[in-house]
Design a protein around this motif. Structure first.
Motif, PDB file in Angstrom:
ATOM      1  N   ALA A  76       0.860  -1.182   0.000  1.00 29.18           N
ATOM      2  CA  ALA A  76       0.000   0.000   0.000  1.00 29.18           C
ATOM      3  C   ALA A  76       0.893   1.228   0.000  1.00 29.18           C
ATOM      4  N   ALA A  97      -6.751   1.758   5.152  1.00 34.60           N
ATOM      5  CA  ALA A  97      -6.814   0.926   3.945  1.00 34.60           C
ATOM      6  C   ALA A  97      -7.448  -0.426   4.263  1.00 34.60           C
ATOM      7  N   LEU A 102      -1.606  -6.298   4.030  1.00 37.91           N
ATOM      8  CA  LEU A 102      -1.008  -5.109   3.415  1.00 37.91           C
ATOM      9  C   LEU A 102       0.266  -4.727   4.146  1.00 37.91           C
ATOM     10  N   GLU A 161       3.279  -1.309   4.110  1.00 34.83           N
ATOM     11  CA  GLU A 161       3.721  -0.045   3.515  1.00 34.83           C
ATOM     12  C   GLU A 161       5.121   0.255   4.009  1.00 34.83           C
ATOM     13  N   HIS A 196       2.730  -2.160  -5.324  1.00 37.18           N
ATOM     14  CA  HIS A 196       1.910  -1.010  -5.712  1.00 37.18           C
ATOM     15  C   HIS A 196       2.323  -0.508  -7.106  1.00 37.18           C
ATOM     16  N   ASN A 243      -5.632   2.189  -2.042  1.00 38.81           N
ATOM     17  CA  ASN A 243      -5.100   0.872  -1.694  1.00 38.81           C
ATOM     18  C   ASN A 243      -6.169  -0.198  -1.608  1.00 38.81           C
TER      19      ASN A 243
END
Lengths: 784, 337
Positions: free
Chosen positions: A511, A553, A567, A569, B105, B328
């Motif tokens: 993400a 998210a 997820l 990040e 991503h 996302n």
């Protein structure tokens, strides 16, 4: 915006403009530019014999012979004048008109709606023309065709913010000449150094005002109204419209005061602190000494270069006008327009620099037009104060330098011709002049810069003009690759790229959330640095952790019905109070361990703390220490060696936005780990002798941890023991009381000697010693 | 025919006609088993005349080998048939067992792809902070106060007067402050603009800044570098157009448009990059900050460029709305797995 009826044929296709530096953002066609479309009058209308919704009209197209047209519209009456497309016409969208039979009735053309002529969206009925329209005349007489170009002018080229300037530029680029018919010096007024004054000569080097008497203020004539409205300026009255027209034409803003509403002479000065000003937009502004104003004896009557005053503006009752044309310091106008949040067409031009040589021309042009459209008479003198700003300084160019910077050779004669076309004049040309620190012999030339090109300040500016006109497409692309060692940033990037690949292989998706957090999150983000000037409530402060963004998210994906959410990040956080930037990795899990509905799937299981731990294992070998943290049902500090690098766990249900399964989240610092993983792995000899595996299963009290058991086994210090793996765990749940609940664990112990095959006896002996330790040290009840 | 020859033929015939593994085993026992035909002959051999012994012995060995081999082949056939029968009903159209991978991503993919191309040309990575001083973001980049291109309206400020960089060009300054020329870097990073968020504008966006400073760097080098990059990205047949433009910190400045059949609406020029030759005033500002003359504009020239990663990813992946990047949604992310 630029209306280009006069553009040369070659430049009408506009395709060359961008490559010469004039970017066209939009091309809008106006009017009705059709052949074989004429104005016709409907003489008769009767129902179609075979179709209820059609009528048969007889129209007069001015040719002497009447035409029969089948028509589907209902909005006309006999006697109306309408557009008629004759056979052979081609309308908007490529519609070709020919004579044909419609439901058995001959139709010799088509009566048109506004949409069919491309002049409005209305397609419901015919375009009804004015009764004065001339029968038989081409439709383009009524809707004269025009093309409006929306042109992007870069901030350095204030000289292009007007039609004349843009035409001058195109003339230079196409090697044509241009003449400005409207700025002849005929009837130039005498200058009079009185009537206006300047108290702030830095901000206003020059000011002029001309009195125009007996003005008949009223609506503008059609041509004037059409011109300014075509570029999106509202028509106000004939005097104001002329002022705007001249600004669009020549680039010099002018302002018309109602001369009878001024008390005494005009003076240009800085405002007093707190001085009030009622502007033309009807709003009251509080001024500061940063703001340059035009004032009469009593009050401010205009903010210089920005906006005039409400009380001194031209109205229907105005009889005499004072027309301002001046030069204001670009920086001053810019600051004032910005501070008062009052940008205007005038300030936009002043802050980009107007052409000082255009001040009188614009004043004269506007005076002449006001006299024409408002039947006024000018006085023979013009009141001035200050000095017209001097021309920009001369600029020199070394031709070799141009060649070096551009990567191609351009003949000095070619370069000279280009600069001359742009209005520069050669002052001095010299060959073999020692120039620069190395006193190299160079051919150079010094150029006089035209008053309107204040952006040409140094050698590179001239070089840019040369390549722009010469054609950048003539420069070939060259290969300048070279050896470059890895930088620290490269190492960080490679580390993170590997981390991403590892996490993706584990089933986590990457993400990217915003570094800016919403107002609603600020309270929770301890001391987050807030923006001084946020624009929306969604972006008001810099994040101090990645977790809330990632959880948002997760929440979004839960709402979207995702079964399995995994997820991560990698991003920056900004630690208050300095905003020091730190690199973090956050991961969040929620939902089912596998979302693929596979026919071989194992039984369903929700993601839990150990999935989080497992994912973190891909990053490094971390230790987890139980901790307490609000918002978490299960919480652990994460250690890398002795460094605490982060925190993770399972959110409490109150914090997990109604998720029906556990929400797991962890955030760790990346810098420490990146450093630790920099050394290369080393080869270890592959085992040549077989291992022997023995299991040990035990019951222990519920308080005994896996870590303790492993610790006890390790403490036995058996040199042959290679590996300890937990392969089974359950809670005995048939106990009558909770205190009697026992935990069953089963481990597989691997024994090996790297130099020989082990004997059964020595393994059994070692294994027995370990079993004994478990029994004695933690009271394990060993199962056979 | 020697009786042994007959024995061989019988054995081979019975092996060939054995209907199943059990029958085959019976044949084996009958001929090769203890007390089987071959064994009986071995016993019988002792009573044979000496001159016949080697002949019979040799024959017996041959027969034993031949029968053993035939039984082996026949047994293997039975096994193969049995295994085939066991899997005959398996539906091979069933989906394979899968392991769920995640997705990188699309913006990161765009960055990774771009960085890989520049690295092949010899660019190293560089970094700079998101929170910047006005000097690094504007003044050093030849955009002094009250310059029309210095758009404070579009800049996020912090209470202490610092700001969020509006472009990654700040890293040009940071890099030159820290190291003497030659410089050859790209700097991927976030930038911020105080702009209404819509389908094509975000408050935060991502850029790759590029800077090359060396002796005799020219517009031709700038063109070659970026043409190579864009053709690597959009395909070898991509048309690349340099359009004169204006940026305060480069002179001459260009915007680059591309036209490629790989893109939807391939006949349109699409703007993808801003670039130019480093303005001498930028070198002078860096020298002032360094308190030396390391970047003597007479000696060094350079080019710089900025690529919008969000925009490039939108063009390349045909993504209609920039806001999708920050949402996302796994249904979005997994499309680019």
């Amino acid at each position: 915006m630029w209306s280009c009826r006069q553009a040369s044929k070659r430049w009408r296709n506009f395709s060359q403009w961008p490559t010469a530096g004039i970017e066209i953002e939009a091309i809008e066609k106006r009017g009705a530019d059709f052949d074989h479309v004429v104005i016709a009058q409907i003489d008769e209308s009767k129902p179609h014999p075979n179709a209820d919704r059609l009528t048969v009209c007889v129209v007069d197209d001015g040719s002497g012979t009447k035409r029969q047209i089948v028509c589907g519209a209902k909005n006309y009456k006999v006697g109306d004048k309408v557009p008629l497309a004759l056979p052979g016409a081609e309308l908007t969208g490529g519609l070709k008109i020919r004579a044909s039979k419609l439901r058995g009735v001959e139709s010799e053309g088509m009566l048109c709606s506004p949409k069919e002529l491309g002049i409005a969206e209305d397609a419901a009925g015919l375009l009804i023309l004015s009764p004065e329209a001339k029968i038989g005349a081409p439709i383009r007489d009524l809707f004269s065709p025009d093309t409006v170009l929306d042109v992007e002018i870069t901030p350095n080229r204030g000289d292009l913010l007007n039609h004349f300037g843009l035409a001058r530029e195109i003339a230079a680029l196409t090697n044509k000449t241009i003449r400005l018919s409207s700025t002849s010096a005929d009837g130039a007024p005498a200058l009079q150094k009185q009537g206006v004054g300047i108290s702030a000569s830095r901000e206003c080097p020059f000011y002029s005002a001309r009195r125009i008497e007996n003005v008949k203020v009223g609506p503008s004539p059609d041509w004037l109204r059409a011109k300014i409205e075509s570029v999106g300026i509202r028509s106000v009255n004939n005097v104001v419209d002329v002022s705007n027209f001249v600004m669009l034409e020549l680039g010099q803003p002018t302002h018309a005061f109602d001369a009878d509403k001024l008390d005494g002479d005009l003076n240009v000065r800085l405002a007093r602190d707190g001085e009030k000003f009622l502007a033309l937009d009807g709003k009251m502004y509080a001024l500061t000494p940063d703001n340059l104003i035009i004032a009469d004896d009593k009050r401010a009557v205009g903010i210089a270069g920005v906006m005039g005053g409400e009380e001194s503006g031209v109205t229907a009752s105005t009889k005499n006008v004072l027309l301002e044309s001046a030069y204001f310091l670009p920086a001053s106008v810019r600051r004032t327009a910005r501070d008062l949040n009052l940008p205007s067409d005038a300030s936009y031009r002043f802050e980009r620099g107007v052409d000082p040589q255009m001040i009188f021309a614009a004043s004269q042009r506007a005076t002449k037009l006001i006299c024409e459209v408002a039947a006024a008479t000018p006085v023979g003198t013009i009141a001035v104060a200050g000095e017209v700003p001097p021309n920009p300084p001369d600029v020199s160019i070394r031709y070799r330098r141009a060649d070096e910077l551009l990567g191609i050779h351009i003949e000095p004669a070619t370069a000279d011709a280009i600069l001359t076309r742009f209005g520069l004049r050669i002052v001095k040309q010299a060959s073999n002049l020692p120039v620069g620190s190395d006193r190299k012999l160079e051919t150079c030339a010094t150029w006089k810069i035209p008053s309107y090109r204040r952006d040409l300040q140094r050698e590179v500016d001239l070089i840019e003009e040369i390549i722009r006109a010469h054609g950048i497409e003539k420069v070939p692309g060259e290969d300048r690759s070279r050896f470059t060692p890895l930088s620290a940033a490269d190492r960080n990037y490679d580390f993170e790229a590997k981390l991403r690949r590892d996490l993706v292989a584990l089933g986590l998706s990457e993400a990217r959330t915003s570094s800016l957090i919403a107002r609603s999150e600020v309270a929770r983000a301890n001391g987050a640095i807030q923006l001084r000037n946020p624009l929306s409530e969604d972006h008001v402060a810099l994040r101090t952790t990645l977790t809330p963004g990632l959880l948002a998210a997760v929440e979004r994906n839960i709402r979207a019905g995702a079964e399995r959410i995994a997820l991560f990040e990698i991003g920056n956080i900004f630690t208050p109070p300095t905003g020091e930037q730190q690199r973090k990795l956050t991961m969040a899990l929620c939902g089912q361990a596998a979302s693929l509905k596979n026919w071989r799937a194992q039984k369903k299981r929700a993601l839990d703390f150990f999935d989080l731990r497992g994912a973190l294992n891909a990053v490094g070998n971390f230790e987890f220490r139980r901790s307490k943290q609000s918002g978490f049902a299960l919480s652990a500090e994460i250690f890398h060696g002795s460094d605490r690098i982060g925190h993770g766990g399972q959110l409490s249900s109150g914090s997990s936005f109604g998720a029906t399964t556990a929400v797991l989240v962890a955030e760790i610092d990346l810098a420490t780990i990146a450093q630790a993983t920099e050394h290369a792995e080393r080869f270890k000899e592959i085992d040549r002798y077989p291992a022997v595996t023995r299991d040990v299963a035990m019951f222990v009290g519920p308080e005994v941890t896996h870590a303790e058991i492993v610790g006890v086994i390790a403490a036995a210090n058996e040199p042959l023991l290679e590996k300890v793996e937990l392969f089974d765990l359950f809670m005995e749940n048939d106990a009558k009381e909770l205190s009697q609940t026992r935990k069953s664990l089963a481990y597989s112990l691997t024994y090996r000697d790297k130099n020989r095959t082990l004997t059964n006896e020595e393994v059994s002996a070692a294994h027995a010693r370990i079993r004994e330790r478990l029994r004695s040290d933690i009271g394990a009840e060993l199962r056979e | 025919m020697h009786p042994l020859e007959q024995l061989r033929e019988d054995a081979l015939a019975q092996i060939a006609s054995a209907p199943d593994e059990r029958a085959l085993e019976a044949v084996r026992v009958k001929f090769l088993g203890r007390g089987g035909s071959v064994a009986q002959w071995s016993d019988k051999m002792k009573s044979l005349p000496n001159e016949e012994k080697p002949v019979v012995g040799k024959l017996l060995n041959e027969i034993r080998a031949a029968v053993t081999a035939a039984i082996g082949i026949r047994a293997e056939n039975f096994r193969a048939e049995k295994e085939s029968a066991a899997v005959a009903n398996i539906d091979i159209s069933l989906p394979g067992t899968s392991h769920e991978r995640g997705a990188i991503h699309p913006l990161t993919q765009m960055l990774d792809h771009s960085i890989a191309v520049f690295r092949r040309m010899g660019f190293a990575l560089a970094e700079g902070p998101d929170i910047e001083t006005e000097w690094h973001c504007f003044d050093a980049l030849n955009t002094p106060a009250d310059h029309p291109a210095r758009n404070e309206q579009d800049t996020f400020y912090l209470p202490d007067g610092r700001l969020l960089r509006t472009h990654t060009s700040t890293v040009q300054i940071r890099t030159m402050e820290a190291a003497a020329p030659p410089i050859r870097v790209i700097a991927p990073g976030a930038a911020y603009r105080r702009d209404e968020v819509d389908a094509t504008h975000g408050a935060q966006f991502h850029q790759i800044e590029g800077l090359y400073v060396d002796e005799k760097v020219s517009v031709a080098d700038l063109k070659g570098t970026l043409e190579f990059f864009l053709r690597e990205l959009f395909g070898a047949d991509t048309a690349v157009r340099f359009r004169p433009h204006y940026f305060p910190f480069t002179e001459p400045s260009f915007e680059i448009d591309v036209k490629s059949s790989a893109l939807k609406g391939g006949e349109q020029w699409v703007e993808v990059c801003g670039c130019g030759m480093v303005h001498p005033a930028v070198f002078e500002a860096v020298n002032q900050s360094r308190r030396d003359n390391a970047y003597d504009p007479e000696k060094w020239t350079g080019f710089a460029f900025g690529l919008g990663m969000d925009r490039l990813a939108m063009i390349l992946f045909d993504i209609p709305d920039i806001r999708l990047f920050a949402q996302n949604d796994l249904r979005f992310l997994r499309q680019f797995a």
